[in-house]
Design an enzyme around this catalytic site. Structure first.
Site, PDB file in Angstrom:
ATOM      1  N   GLU A  79       3.062   2.931  -0.285  1.00 25.88           N
ATOM      2  CA  GLU A  79       3.079   1.353  -0.836  1.00 25.88           C
ATOM      3  C   GLU A  79       2.949   1.405  -2.192  1.00 25.88           C
ATOM      4  O   GLU A  79       2.170   1.783  -2.939  1.00 25.88           O
ATOM      5  CB  GLU A  79       1.720   0.684   0.015  1.00 25.88           C
ATOM      6  CG  GLU A  79       2.023   0.685   1.590  1.00 25.88           C
ATOM      7  CD  GLU A  79       0.582  -0.027   2.134  1.00 25.88           C
ATOM      8  OE1 GLU A  79      -0.203  -0.431   1.125  1.00 25.88           O
ATOM      9  OE2 GLU A  79       0.804  -0.062   3.307  1.00 25.88           O
ATOM     10  N   ASP A 122      -6.782  -8.924  -2.590  1.00 27.79           N
ATOM     11  CA  ASP A 122      -7.259  -7.680  -3.192  1.00 27.79           C
ATOM     12  C   ASP A 122      -8.572  -7.969  -3.822  1.00 27.79           C
ATOM     13  O   ASP A 122      -8.995  -8.768  -4.213  1.00 27.79           O
ATOM     14  CB  ASP A 122      -6.212  -7.375  -4.177  1.00 27.79           C
ATOM     15  CG  ASP A 122      -4.677  -7.122  -3.748  1.00 27.79           C
ATOM     16  OD1 ASP A 122      -4.524  -6.811  -2.672  1.00 27.79           O
ATOM     17  OD2 ASP A 122      -3.998  -7.711  -4.533  1.00 27.79           O
TER      18      ASP A 122
END
Length: 281
Positions: free
Chosen positions: A56, A67
């Site tokens: 990724e 995040d």
């Protein structure tokens, strides 16, 4: 309904290979351009040699709401170093010159893609060698924006399921998902909690009752032991924040790095791969 299964993708082939080897896949995350474009590319190229099955690649964004601190900091370092979405695609294209087999999935948020232009982005991503997308802020109700165009372009659209995604919601989440399903094993942002392994196993079984797609599990996997625990039940183990942390620890006060960063990331990924491989012995 589009399912993205008309052709066999790099993602499909890699999961088939891992099944034949009777192990889960290791999915690793890095942020494109962290801490700079050249070092980021060196790390990207080193990942498959260290044991990563699928990679990724983060697309830096100024407001990464899902995040945790490690990946937020990585995105800021990348943007300060000048990384753009065009630059992300250039990194994938450079990686593909030496590696035609390792699946690459871009992960991030819709805004940079929208600004780039969806049709242009998908054409450029496909040409660069991108295999899939994880766009965390586009729910199934917005599939027309990017998911369906991506599937038509031959790019897998990978959806996230969470501990709060119940059986009524799962069919909508899975409707146009392809490549694999990414199960977020904890509530909250990346890298902040360890998953409850018993609950993860139950969640994987529940998702598999709704789909034939592989189920990858991430968030909170920090070391080989955790990777082994997850890999015993999931089709793939996803590790991001721990890799970013390993990189960050090698940087100087001005966020400059060098070969030590590649070595640190490679060492951790090698350990994680060994942990995943040991899970089903």
């Amino acid at each position: 309904m589009l399912t993205g299964k008309a052709m066999t993708s790099r993602i499909d082939k890699r999961f088939a290979q891992c099944r034949a080897e009777k192990r889960a896949a290791l999915v690793t995350f890095i942020m494109a351009g962290d801490p700079d474009a050249a070092l980021s590319l060196d790390i990207l190229k080193a990942l498959p040699k260290s044991g990563a099955d699928i990679i990724e690649v983060g697309m830096p964004f100024s407001d990464p709401m899902a995040d945790g601190p490690a990946i937020q900091a990585a995105g800021l370092r990348a943007m300060r170093a000048g990384m753009t979405l065009k630059g992300v695609l250039a990194q994938v294209e450079a990686f593909r010159r030496d590696d035609a087999d390792t699946p690459i999935v871009l992960m991030g948020y819709y805004n940079p893609i929208y600004v780039y232009g969806v049709d242009r982005f998908l054409a450029d991503a496909k040409a660069a060698g991108v295999d899939g997308l994880i766009v965390v802020d586009l729910p199934p109700e917005e599939d027309v924006e990017l998911c369906l165009p991506a599937l038509r372009a031959g790019v897998s659209f990978i959806r996230l399921a969470t501990p709060t995604t119940d059986d009524r919601r799962l069919p909508a989440v899975l409707a146009n998902t392809s490549g694999f399903v990414y199960y977020v094993s904890v509530t909250g942002v990346t890298g902040q909690k360890r998953p409850d392994y018993s609950k993860v196993a139950t969640a994987v079984r529940r998702i598999k009752a709704h789909t034939d797609l592989p189920v990858a599990v991430g968030f909170g996997v920090k070391d080989a032991a955790a990777a082994a625990e997850i890999g015993a039940n999931a089709d793939a183990v996803v590790v991001g924040s721990a890799i970013i942390d390993a990189l960050a620890r090698t940087l100087d006060a001005d966020n400059r790095g060098g070969p030590a960063a590649v070595a640190a990331v490679s060492k951790l990924v090698n350990e994680l791969a060994a942990g995943v491989a040991s899970a089903r012995r």
